[in-house]
Scaffold this motif. Structure first.
Motif, PDB file in Angstrom:
ATOM      1  N   ARG A   1       0.842  -1.191   0.000  1.00  0.00           N
ATOM      2  CA  ARG A   1       0.000   0.000   0.000  1.00  0.00           C
ATOM      3  C   ARG A   1       0.884   1.251   0.000  1.00  0.00           C
ATOM      4  NH1 ARG A   1      -2.769   2.293   4.360  1.00  0.00           N
ATOM      5  NH2 ARG A   1      -4.155   3.802   3.479  1.00  0.00           N
ATOM      6  N   THR A   2       1.914   1.196   0.819  1.00  0.00           N
ATOM      7  CA  THR A   2       2.843   2.329   0.895  1.00  0.00           C
ATOM      8  C   THR A   2       3.461   2.585  -0.468  1.00  0.00           C
ATOM      9  OG1 THR A   2       3.399   1.346   3.015  1.00  0.00           O
ATOM     10  CG2 THR A   2       4.655   3.272   2.344  1.00  0.00           C
TER      11      THR A   2
ATOM     12  N   PHE B   1       1.296   4.475  -2.803  1.00  0.00           N
ATOM     13  CA  PHE B   1       1.200   5.914  -2.538  1.00  0.00           C
ATOM     14  C   PHE B   1       2.475   6.643  -2.943  1.00  0.00           C
ATOM     15  CE2 PHE B   1      -2.075   4.459   0.540  1.00  0.00           C
ATOM     16  CZ  PHE B   1      -3.133   5.081  -0.093  1.00  0.00           C
TER      17      PHE B   1
ATOM     18  N   VAL C   1      12.432  10.449   8.676  1.00  0.00           N
ATOM     19  CA  VAL C   1      11.882  10.250  10.017  1.00  0.00           C
ATOM     20  C   VAL C   1      10.566   9.476   9.981  1.00  0.00           C
ATOM     21  CG1 VAL C   1      12.894  12.126  11.322  1.00  0.00           C
ATOM     22  CG2 VAL C   1      10.898  12.577   9.940  1.00  0.00           C
TER      23      VAL C   1
ATOM     24  N   PRO D   1       8.265   6.007   8.944  1.00  0.00           N
ATOM     25  CA  PRO D   1       8.583   4.567   8.942  1.00  0.00           C
ATOM     26  C   PRO D   1       8.721   3.965   7.544  1.00  0.00           C
ATOM     27  CG  PRO D   1       6.454   5.033  10.023  1.00  0.00           C
ATOM     28  CD  PRO D   1       6.893   6.268   9.377  1.00  0.00           C
TER      29      PRO D   1
ATOM     30  N   LYS E   1      19.339   5.911   6.000  1.00  0.00           N
ATOM     31  CA  LYS E   1      18.337   6.858   6.441  1.00  0.00           C
ATOM     32  C   LYS E   1      18.873   7.733   7.562  1.00  0.00           C
ATOM     33  CE  LYS E   1      13.892   6.052   6.553  1.00  0.00           C
ATOM     34  NZ  LYS E   1      12.605   5.412   6.869  1.00  0.00           N
ATOM     35  N   ARG E   2      19.974   7.332   8.157  1.00  0.00           N
ATOM     36  CA  ARG E   2      20.565   8.223   9.154  1.00  0.00           C
ATOM     37  C   ARG E   2      22.064   8.327   8.961  1.00  0.00           C
ATOM     38  NH1 ARG E   2      19.969   5.958  15.044  1.00  0.00           N
ATOM     39  NH2 ARG E   2      19.223   3.903  14.571  1.00  0.00           N
TER      40      ARG E   2
ATOM     41  N   THR F   1      15.542  12.427  16.749  1.00  0.00           N
ATOM     42  CA  THR F   1      14.609  11.923  15.739  1.00  0.00           C
ATOM     43  C   THR F   1      15.236  10.797  14.919  1.00  0.00           C
ATOM     44  OG1 THR F   1      15.317  13.743  14.333  1.00  0.00           O
ATOM     45  CG2 THR F   1      13.241  14.020  15.496  1.00  0.00           C
ATOM     46  N   THR F   2      16.305  10.230  15.386  1.00  0.00           N
ATOM     47  CA  THR F   2      16.996   9.067  14.803  1.00  0.00           C
ATOM     48  C   THR F   2      17.629   9.342  13.444  1.00  0.00           C
ATOM     49  OG1 THR F   2      15.195   8.059  13.535  1.00  0.00           O
ATOM     50  CG2 THR F   2      15.274   7.565  15.894  1.00  0.00           C
ATOM     51  N   LEU F   3      17.897  10.627  13.143  1.00  0.00           N
ATOM     52  CA  LEU F   3      18.527  10.924  11.857  1.00  0.00           C
ATOM     53  C   LEU F   3      20.044  10.957  11.976  1.00  0.00           C
ATOM     54  CD1 LEU F   3      16.204  13.748  10.523  1.00  0.00           C
ATOM     55  CD2 LEU F   3      16.427  11.427   9.647  1.00  0.00           C
TER      56      LEU F   3
ATOM     57  N   VAL G   1      17.003   5.617  21.084  1.00  0.00           N
ATOM     58  CA  VAL G   1      17.093   6.205  19.734  1.00  0.00           C
ATOM     59  C   VAL G   1      17.970   5.395  18.792  1.00  0.00           C
ATOM     60  CG1 VAL G   1      16.571   8.602  20.319  1.00  0.00           C
ATOM     61  CG2 VAL G   1      18.916   7.792  20.478  1.00  0.00           C
ATOM     62  N   VAL G   2      18.848   4.566  19.329  1.00  0.00           N
ATOM     63  CA  VAL G   2      19.715   3.781  18.454  1.00  0.00           C
ATOM     64  C   VAL G   2      19.080   2.414  18.172  1.00  0.00           C
ATOM     65  CG1 VAL G   2      22.017   2.813  18.130  1.00  0.00           C
ATOM     66  CG2 VAL G   2      21.724   4.952  19.381  1.00  0.00           C
TER      67      VAL G   2
ATOM     68  N   TYR H   1      14.980   2.588  16.773  1.00  0.00           N
ATOM     69  CA  TYR H   1      14.682   3.751  15.925  1.00  0.00           C
ATOM     70  C   TYR H   1      13.408   3.572  15.107  1.00  0.00           C
ATOM     71  CZ  TYR H   1      16.790   1.091  12.093  1.00  0.00           C
ATOM     72  OH  TYR H   1      17.069   0.136  11.155  1.00  0.00           O
TER      73      TYR H   1
ATOM     74  N   ARG I   1      10.369   6.274  14.947  1.00  0.00           N
ATOM     75  CA  ARG I   1       9.924   6.932  13.715  1.00  0.00           C
ATOM     76  C   ARG I   1       8.413   6.883  13.557  1.00  0.00           C
ATOM     77  NH1 ARG I   1      14.805   4.847   9.793  1.00  0.00           N
ATOM     78  NH2 ARG I   1      16.360   6.261  10.637  1.00  0.00           N
ATOM     79  N   LYS I   2       7.771   5.896  14.189  1.00  0.00           N
ATOM     80  CA  LYS I   2       6.316   5.797  14.079  1.00  0.00           C
ATOM     81  C   LYS I   2       5.627   6.786  15.000  1.00  0.00           C
ATOM     82  CE  LYS I   2       5.633   1.089  12.484  1.00  0.00           C
ATOM     83  NZ  LYS I   2       6.401  -0.033  13.001  1.00  0.00           N
TER      84      LYS I   2
ATOM     85  N   TYR J   1       8.383  15.447  13.321  1.00  0.00           N
ATOM     86  CA  TYR J   1       9.573  16.288  13.231  1.00  0.00           C
ATOM     87  C   TYR J   1       9.331  17.365  12.197  1.00  0.00           C
ATOM     88  CZ  TYR J   1      14.479  17.544  12.231  1.00  0.00           C
ATOM     89  OH  TYR J   1      15.661  18.204  12.032  1.00  0.00           O
TER      90      TYR J   1
ATOM     91  N   PHE K   1       1.838  12.409   3.473  1.00  0.00           N
ATOM     92  CA  PHE K   1       2.419  12.077   4.769  1.00  0.00           C
ATOM     93  C   PHE K   1       1.457  11.253   5.625  1.00  0.00           C
ATOM     94  CE2 PHE K   1       5.412  15.338   3.494  1.00  0.00           C
ATOM     95  CZ  PHE K   1       6.597  14.702   3.822  1.00  0.00           C
TER      96      PHE K   1
ATOM     97  N   THR L   1      -0.641   8.998   4.388  1.00  0.00           N
ATOM     98  CA  THR L   1      -0.653   7.626   3.884  1.00  0.00           C
ATOM     99  C   THR L   1       0.619   6.867   4.234  1.00  0.00           C
ATOM    100  OG1 THR L   1       0.039   8.485   1.762  1.00  0.00           O
ATOM    101  CG2 THR L   1      -2.284   7.950   2.007  1.00  0.00           C
ATOM    102  N   ILE L   2       1.770   7.553   4.230  1.00  0.00           N
ATOM    103  CA  ILE L   2       2.967   6.771   4.552  1.00  0.00           C
ATOM    104  C   ILE L   2       3.025   6.425   6.032  1.00  0.00           C
ATOM    105  CG2 ILE L   2       4.376   7.504   2.593  1.00  0.00           C
ATOM    106  CD1 ILE L   2       5.772   9.439   4.340  1.00  0.00           C
ATOM    107  N   PHE L   3       2.192   7.056   6.836  1.00  0.00           N
ATOM    108  CA  PHE L   3       2.075   6.638   8.233  1.00  0.00           C
ATOM    109  C   PHE L   3       0.875   5.713   8.410  1.00  0.00           C
ATOM    110  CE2 PHE L   3       4.797  10.297   9.182  1.00  0.00           C
ATOM    111  CZ  PHE L   3       5.648   9.721  10.108  1.00  0.00           C
ATOM    112  N   ASN L   4       0.327   5.273   7.277  1.00  0.00           N
ATOM    113  CA  ASN L   4      -0.790   4.346   7.318  1.00  0.00           C
ATOM    114  C   ASN L   4      -2.035   4.920   7.984  1.00  0.00           C
ATOM    115  OD1 ASN L   4      -1.116   1.830   6.169  1.00  0.00           O
ATOM    116  ND2 ASN L   4       0.760   1.144   7.217  1.00  0.00           N
ATOM    117  N   THR L   5      -2.255   6.187   7.792  1.00  0.00           N
ATOM    118  CA  THR L   5      -3.458   6.786   8.355  1.00  0.00           C
ATOM    119  C   THR L   5      -4.082   7.682   7.277  1.00  0.00           C
ATOM    120  OG1 THR L   5      -4.284   8.185  10.116  1.00  0.00           O
ATOM    121  CG2 THR L   5      -2.044   8.621   9.392  1.00  0.00           C
TER     122      THR L   5
END
Lengths: 372, 304
Positions: free
Chosen positions: A2-3, A6, A215, A217, A370-371, B53-55, B70-71, B74, B78-79, B83, B103, B105-109
């Motif tokens: 799904r991701t 999108f 940041v 997922p 990613k980091r 923020t784990t970047l 955070v390590v 991570y 991120r979920k 940020y 944004f 949809t990529i968080f599944n909402t």
């Protein structure tokens, strides 16, 4: 999944909103394919010829006539002074000097032998080389003509003579367009694959959106695939446009099947997209990505067998071409279009290309973090 | 429970680690707190946010966000964090709605699911939802970025200099929005170079050159300023400042708006200051007691 859907929707939206990309995809193949094959061919024409005629005889005139009527030469200078002719070369008004000595006719008739002198302007090596060869052939031909006129050959010639007649297989008329168009198509596909994909990803870095993506997922794999798939599809679209132009403008219909071309192109695109991805992970901004891919393209094109034959390169250069995906695709395109090779004939090429795809993509995904 | 725990974080840059961005930083932020990180440019605010923020990976030290490391964790972080980077980083070629949708949809909402959370922010830009994000004004970009950072209902929100380059009215509005968000139970970490915004936070950390100078409530920080403070004004401001700094009873003097703030070494020196003003300046000179604010505290902490 799904991701991914999108992400793809977003990528396509952005691509179709960018007039630059559409122009590149639609107009670049049209212009390159309609202009380059006419201008860039291997035949040397319009060689500027300076003739120094000390003889001024019937025979010398015949010879000059024969040379100029071949269509390859333009007589730009005619005099009886070698110095003057050399001056023409210095001014770049002549590429070749043909000197016909005194008593040319007399010697030919009496002694059965005459000498001619040829001077070449070797600044343009190819032109001098081929021009000289053409001229030599024409003079030999003239020589034979004179001999048939003069000497009554016995039924069986006393001296052995080898005459060669050749026929050109796969491209009977030696039409250079048949040779160039498939090659140019390959270059186009490579540009779409490596260049556009690299710039697209670096753009996200440059405007900072990659930070926002990192940041979330989103999986690395999804992000990368979302970047590659649109350009993979665009690459195949460009190929289709290119093949259509080749057919409409040059009447080139592949001797082999379209399926073979598309299967190989699909794998090839994966490889160059991986290369683009790799470029993007090592560049910080669009300029860097552009320069890097420009540098690689130069090497790929010049060592890819498009303009010069790989077989005549030195051994070390041949080794480089083995790591050049472009050279494989150019070879395959020519094999399929001209020779009608099938999938079975190109299976090793296909395997190697799959290897390139795995290595480039693997390396790129491995080095994309990613980091930091 | 603490929403953010930072323990002895050290971060250096450069091949020889010659630049120290964060030098042994530790602090906690409790659940539902509005925590401000105040410091000048280059203090290490962005590095800190990127670590949380784990970047970015810290050289050493430990940090937990919402109970996750955070390590190690991570992915979980991120979920659940939002940020908003200091630089506008949404897609300028996508419209307002498309950005928000992407944004979500990529968080599944979806926008609909969390509309109540962003409603009070999003309604202000909703009339422009078909406009490209790149064509929005600075304040509207800010609101869109905040909406995008909130769309997945994060439990901790990181805002890196959200009000830098935004006009005064939008800044005020922005802080109002943060207050509303705080009421919804979201922990907010906000960094800013503006001292006047410190008073709007529950607690602030003053940071400079990668070191935390002080962590306290805005009140607590101001209260800790113990020295007497005066404000002086005259028609010759620059010479006045130079002369003040030469006096023995003056601890520090610096320009502050239309006044100079003078920090005295001791309360009993007040007559000396009055004498100084009379001796050295004309009639236009004004002397009045001043109430210290965060900026005075920051300057005092910086000098120590």
């Amino acid at each position: 999944m799904r991701t991914l859907k999108f992400i793809l929707r977003k990528e396509f939206r952005q691509i179709f909103r960018d007039p630059g990309i559409l122009r590149v995809i639609l107009i670049m193949p049209a212009i390159q394919l309609l202009i380059l094959p006419w201008a860039a061919d291997y035949e040397i024409k319009n060689i500027k010829l300076a003739v120094v005629d000390h003889d001024h005889s019937e025979y010398s005139r015949q010879l000059i006539n024969k040379v100029t009527s071949s269509g390859y030469f333009i007589l730009t200078h005619y005099s009886s002074s070698y110095e003057q002719a050399l001056e023409e070369i210095e001014k770049d008004d002549a590429d070749l000097v043909l000197q016909i000595p005194d008593h040319f006719e007399k010697d030919l008739v009496r002694e059965n032998e005459a000498r001619l002198f040829m001077a070449l302007n070797a600044i343009n090596g190819t032109k001098a080389n081929l021009g000289g060869a053409y001229l030599r052939t024409i003079i030999q031909d003239y020589n034979r003509q004179v001999r048939t006129e003069w000497i009554q050959f016995p039924r069986f010639s006393s001296e052995t003579q080898i005459e060669i007649t050749s026929s050109n297989w796969f491209n009977p008329l030696m039409n250079y367009k048949y040779f160039m168009v498939p090659g140019i198509l390959v270059i186009l596909l490579t540009m779409v694959g490596s260049n556009l994909a690299a710039i697209n990803i670096v753009k996200e870095k440059e405007i900072g959106t990659i930070e926002q993506i990192n940041v979330t997922p989103i999986k690395k794999f999804h992000f990368v695939l979302g970047k590659l798939l649109p350009f993979w599809i665009l690459g195949l679209v460009v190929l289709t446009i290119g093949l259509t132009i080749a057919r409409l403008a040059y009447g080139i219909i592949p001797a082999g099947s379209f399926l073979t071309i598309y299967v190989f192109a699909a794998v090839y695109l994966l490889a160059v997209l991986g290369l683009g991805l790799l470029i993007s992970t090592y560049s910080v901004n669009q300029q860097q990505a552009m320069l890097l891919s420009f540098f690689l393209m130069m090497i790929f094109i010049l060592l890819g067998g498009l303009y010069t034959s790989i077989d005549s390169m030195p051994e070390w250069a041949k080794w480089i071409t083995r790591f050049n995906p472009v050279s494989y695709f150019i070879e395959v395109m020519r094999m399929v279009v001209l020779k009608g090779s099938s999938l079975a004939d190109i299976k090793y090429h296909l395997l190697k290309m799959a290897g390139f795809a795995v290595v480039f993509n693997g390396w790129a995904i491995f080095s994309y973090h990613k980091r930091s | 429970m603490n929403a953010v725990i930072v323990e002895n974080i050290i971060k250096t840059y450069g091949k020889k680690k010659e630049v120290t961005a964060l030098n042994d930083i530790s602090f906690d932020v409790s659940q539902g707190e509005l925590f401000g990180i105040i410091g000048p440019d280059g203090a290490g605010k962005t590095s800190l946010f990127r670590i949380l923020t784990t970047l970015l990976l810290a050289d050493s030290g430990k940090a937990m966000v919402d109970g996750y490391d955070v390590v190690k964790d991570y992915k979980a972080i991120r979920k659940r964090v939002g940020y908003m980077p200091g630089r506008f980083s949404l897609y300028p070629d996508l419209s307002v709605e498309e950005n928000l949708n992407f944004f979500a949809t990529i968080f599944n909402t979806s926008i609909k699911e969390n509309y109540d959370l962003i409603k009070h922010i999003y309604v202000q830009i909703e009339p422009f939802k078909d406009r490209k994000a790149g064509k929005l004004s600075g304040g509207m970009k800010q609101k869109l970025a905040l909406s995008c950072a909130l769309i997945h209902r994060p439990s901790v929100l990181f805002l890196d200099e959200p009000t830098t380059g935004v006009d005064a009215v939008s800044r005020k509005e922005f802080w109002e929005m943060l207050k509303t968000l705080k009421e919804q139970g979201i922990t907010i970490l906000v960094s800013t170079p503006y001292m006047d915004e410190a008073g709007l936070c529950d607690r602030v950390a003053l940071i400079q050159n990668g070191k935390i100078l002080s962590i306290n409530t805005p009140r607590g920080i101001v209260d800790s300023f113990s020295k007497p403070l005066w404000a002086v004004k005259s028609s010759r401001m620059l010479p006045l400042l130079k002369e003040l700094l030469q006096e023995d009873f003056v601890e520090d003097a610096y320009p502050f708006g239309e006044f100079h703030h003078v920090v005295m070494k001791d309360q009993s020196d007040e007559p000396l200051l009055r004498q100084f003003i009379e001796d050295h300046n004309n009639d236009s000179a004004v002397l009045q007691a001043a109430r210290p604010d965060i900026e005075d505290c920051f300057i005092a902490l910086m000098k120590n």
